[in-house]
Design a protein around this motif. Structure first.
Motif, PDB file in Angstrom:
ATOM      1  N   LEU A   1       0.831  -1.206   0.000  1.00 48.63           N
ATOM      2  CA  LEU A   1       0.000   0.000   0.000  1.00 48.63           C
ATOM      3  C   LEU A   1       0.866   1.257   0.000  1.00 48.63           C
ATOM      4  O   LEU A   1       0.586   2.227  -0.710  1.00 48.63           O
ATOM      5  CB  LEU A   1      -0.939   0.007   1.215  1.00 48.63           C
TER       6      LEU A   1
ATOM      7  N   THR B   1       0.930   3.953  -2.938  1.00 48.79           N
ATOM      8  CA  THR B   1       0.652   5.347  -2.584  1.00 48.79           C
ATOM      9  C   THR B   1       1.732   6.265  -3.155  1.00 48.79           C
ATOM     10  O   THR B   1       1.429   7.332  -3.709  1.00 48.79           O
ATOM     11  CB  THR B   1       0.567   5.493  -1.051  1.00 48.79           C
TER      12      THR B   1
ATOM     13  N   LEU C   1      -7.075   7.474  -5.685  1.00 47.32           N
ATOM     14  CA  LEU C   1      -7.364   7.008  -4.329  1.00 47.32           C
ATOM     15  C   LEU C   1      -7.357   5.486  -4.386  1.00 47.32           C
ATOM     16  O   LEU C   1      -7.977   4.891  -5.274  1.00 47.32           O
ATOM     17  CB  LEU C   1      -8.701   7.547  -3.837  1.00 47.32           C
ATOM     18  N   LEU C   2      -6.642   4.877  -3.459  1.00 42.55           N
ATOM     19  CA  LEU C   2      -6.399   3.434  -3.513  1.00 42.55           C
ATOM     20  C   LEU C   2      -7.057   2.718  -2.357  1.00 42.55           C
ATOM     21  O   LEU C   2      -7.135   3.259  -1.242  1.00 42.55           O
ATOM     22  CB  LEU C   2      -4.892   3.161  -3.451  1.00 42.55           C
TER      23      LEU C   2
ATOM     24  N   GLU D   1       2.317   6.344  10.315  1.00 41.26           N
ATOM     25  CA  GLU D   1       1.336   6.498   9.227  1.00 41.26           C
ATOM     26  C   GLU D   1      -0.059   6.059   9.674  1.00 41.26           C
ATOM     27  O   GLU D   1      -1.052   6.720   9.368  1.00 41.26           O
ATOM     28  CB  GLU D   1       1.763   5.666   8.009  1.00 41.26           C
ATOM     29  N   LEU D   2      -0.104   4.963  10.400  1.00 42.31           N
ATOM     30  CA  LEU D   2      -1.415   4.480  10.856  1.00 42.31           C
ATOM     31  C   LEU D   2      -2.012   5.419  11.901  1.00 42.31           C
ATOM     32  O   LEU D   2      -3.228   5.636  11.904  1.00 42.31           O
ATOM     33  CB  LEU D   2      -1.310   3.049  11.395  1.00 42.31           C
TER      34      LEU D   2
ATOM     35  N   LEU E   1      -3.360   8.253   9.926  1.00 42.32           N
ATOM     36  CA  LEU E   1      -4.564   7.843   9.192  1.00 42.32           C
ATOM     37  C   LEU E   1      -5.761   7.749  10.126  1.00 42.32           C
ATOM     38  O   LEU E   1      -6.869   8.183   9.798  1.00 42.32           O
ATOM     39  CB  LEU E   1      -4.342   6.500   8.480  1.00 42.32           C
ATOM     40  N   ARG E   2      -5.523   7.202  11.301  1.00 40.74           N
ATOM     41  CA  ARG E   2      -6.614   7.067  12.262  1.00 40.74           C
ATOM     42  C   ARG E   2      -7.124   8.457  12.678  1.00 40.74           C
ATOM     43  O   ARG E   2      -8.315   8.682  12.798  1.00 40.74           O
ATOM     44  CB  ARG E   2      -6.128   6.280  13.478  1.00 40.74           C
TER      45      ARG E   2
ATOM     46  N   THR F   1      -9.026  10.019   9.853  1.00 35.75           N
ATOM     47  CA  THR F   1     -10.319   9.343   9.735  1.00 35.75           C
ATOM     48  C   THR F   1     -11.309   9.901  10.759  1.00 35.75           C
ATOM     49  O   THR F   1     -12.474  10.148  10.435  1.00 35.75           O
ATOM     50  CB  THR F   1     -10.131   7.817   9.930  1.00 35.75           C
TER      51      THR F   1
ATOM     52  N   LEU G   1     -10.276   8.904   2.394  1.00 35.23           N
ATOM     53  CA  LEU G   1      -8.871   9.299   2.522  1.00 35.23           C
ATOM     54  C   LEU G   1      -7.938   8.211   2.033  1.00 35.23           C
ATOM     55  O   LEU G   1      -8.222   7.023   2.190  1.00 35.23           O
ATOM     56  CB  LEU G   1      -8.547   9.587   3.996  1.00 35.23           C
ATOM     57  N   GLY G   2      -6.832   8.624   1.460  1.00 34.98           N
ATOM     58  CA  GLY G   2      -5.770   7.687   1.113  1.00 34.98           C
ATOM     59  C   GLY G   2      -4.798   7.540   2.274  1.00 34.98           C
ATOM     60  O   GLY G   2      -4.975   8.135   3.345  1.00 34.98           O
ATOM     61  N   MET G   3      -3.776   6.746   2.056  1.00 37.95           N
ATOM     62  CA  MET G   3      -2.746   6.511   3.067  1.00 37.95           C
ATOM     63  C   MET G   3      -1.858   7.756   3.200  1.00 37.95           C
ATOM     64  O   MET G   3      -1.391   8.278   2.191  1.00 37.95           O
ATOM     65  CB  MET G   3      -1.886   5.322   2.623  1.00 37.95           C
TER      66      MET G   3
ATOM     67  N   MET H   1     -10.813   3.772   6.321  1.00 39.43           N
ATOM     68  CA  MET H   1     -10.337   3.030   7.488  1.00 39.43           C
ATOM     69  C   MET H   1     -11.500   2.809   8.462  1.00 39.43           C
ATOM     70  O   MET H   1     -12.209   3.761   8.791  1.00 39.43           O
ATOM     71  CB  MET H   1      -9.256   3.871   8.177  1.00 39.43           C
TER      72      MET H   1
END
Lengths: 156, 156, 156
Positions: free
Chosen positions: A10, A14, A84-85, B6-7, B10-11, B14, B85-87, C87
Motif C-alpha cells: 500500500l 501510494t 485514491l487506492l 502512518e497508521l 490515518l486514524r 479518519t 482518505l488515502g494513506m 479506514m
C-alpha cells in the motif's frame, strides 16, 4: 507478516500514485523492474484473456520513452489526476514474487476546473520484493469501464 | 515505527473526516492546536506559493468562530459531505513535529439527494505528535480544481 | 492491538467488497453469521431510528435467496460496482463482539461504459470476532443520499 506485506504494498502504491498526481512523470518508470510488463486494459478484455491493451509496454525503457513522448507531444488539454487506492489483497507470495490486487478510483481535473471520476478498476500486480527493494514486475491496470477517452495520456 | 506513525496519522484523519461527515462541527476545532494554521487553497495557487486561500485561519479560536458563523448563517442549501482518505505519506519527522501529505476525495450530498464528487486533493499537514497526543498544527487543504463553489461552507 | 483490530476489519471489508465487485455473489452470504441482520437504508431514515430499509434481511438464508433471485431475474441492465473503503473506526469492543463504522464510495459501471458515483455512506457494523473467525453479525449500510435508484440490485 501478511499485514506487513499489505502495508508495504500500500505504501508503495501510494508513492506511485503520488508521483503521477504530482506530475513527476520522469520518476514513474523507477517504480518498475527493468523487464517489467505494464498494460492498461478493460475488465471485459481482461476477462476474455486478451493480451492487448490500450497501453502496452514490456520494459522500463518503453515507459521512459512514453514519458518523453508525453512531454514532447503536449497537445492534449492540461489535466491532472488524483488517485485514491484501496487496501491491497495478497493473492500469492512465493520467494520474492508477490501477486496482489489493489482497487483504485482516479479523478481527472481538466483545465484546472472540471472534476470527473475518470476511471475505476484494479491493479493486478506482480511485485519483486526483497527486504531492501520493492518493484513492480508486472502491472495490469484493469479498468472497469470500456469507454476510454481517446486522450488517455497520463499513466494510470 | 514509520508504519505506526502512518497508521496513527490515518486514524486521526479518519476521526477528523468522520466528525465533519457526521455534522459534529463543534468538535472539529478540537483536532487542532491552539495556534494552528488552517487554509483551503487550490493546487495552482499552492504551486505559486500564494499564501491566501479560500478559507484562512491562524488560531483554533478562528475555527470556533467559523463554526458558530456556519450555524447562525444557515442560509445555504442543506448539504453533507463524505470524505474518503488515502494513506498518509510521512515527508519529515523531527522531534514531535511530523510533516505529511494525505490524498482525499470528498463527495457532497445536496438536499439529501444529489451526489457529486465535490473536491479532490491532498492535506499538506504538520502535526504535533507526542505519545499521548496528536494535533494538527498546520493543515493546508490543497484542492486539485480551482472551480470553487461559492458555497464552500463546511470544513474540508 | 487496536491497530490489529482495525486492520483485520479493513481486510475483511476489502474481501467483502472484492467479492461483490468481482461478481462472485454466491460467496457474499458467507461473510455473515447465520442469524445476521443486513439492511440498506438512508442517512435520514437511520437518524430518525426507522428500522425499515430499502433492503432488509435477518438471516444468512435470506441473503442466499436474494442472490438466487438476482441471478434468476436478470432483467436489469448489466452493471458492475467498484467499492472503495476508508479506514474502519472501532466504536466498541466487548468479548467477541465489535462495533465499528467504515466509510465507503461505490462507483457503478453501467453497460460496461458509463461510470457514476452511485452511492456514498458508511457501514455501521457488528462483527463477531474470534482468533480464527471474523463474521458480520449486523451490517447497516447507511447511504448518504435518499435518491435510490429503483434498480438497486447488487448488494452494497
Amino acid at each position: 507478516m501478511s499485514d506487513d506485506l499489505e502495508l508495504r504494498l500500500l505504501r508503495n502504491a501510494t508513492a506511485y500514485a503520488r508521483c503521477i498526481d504530482d506530475g513527476r512523470l520522469e520518476e514513474w518508470p523507477g517504480f518498475f523492474t527493468e523487464h517489467c510488463v505494464y498494460r492498461v486494459t478493460t475488465a471485459e478484455n481482461y476477462a476474455r484473456g486478451y493480451e492487448a491493451g490500450v497501453i502496452w509496454a514490456n520494459s522500463r525503457a518503453m515507459l521512459v520513452d512514453r514519458v518523453a513522448a508525453l512531454r514532447e507531444a503536449n497537445i492534449f488539454e492540461p489535466q491532472t489526476y488524483r488517485h485514491l487506492l484501496g487496501m491491497p489483497t495478497v493473492l500469492d507470495a512465493q520467494d520474492d514474487r508477490v501477486h496482489s490486487e489493489t482497487p483504485f478510483f482516479v479523478a481527472r481535473i481538466t483545465g484546472g476546473l472540471r472534476t470527473d471520476l475518470f476511471a475505476t478498476g484494479r491493479y493486478v500486480d506482480v511485485h519483486v520484493i526483497t527486504p531492501s527493494e520493492l518493484k513492480v514486475d508486472e502491472r495490469v491496470v484493469v479498468c472497469d469501464s470500456s469507454a476510454f477517452d481517446t486522450l488517455v495520456a497520463l499513466p494510470l
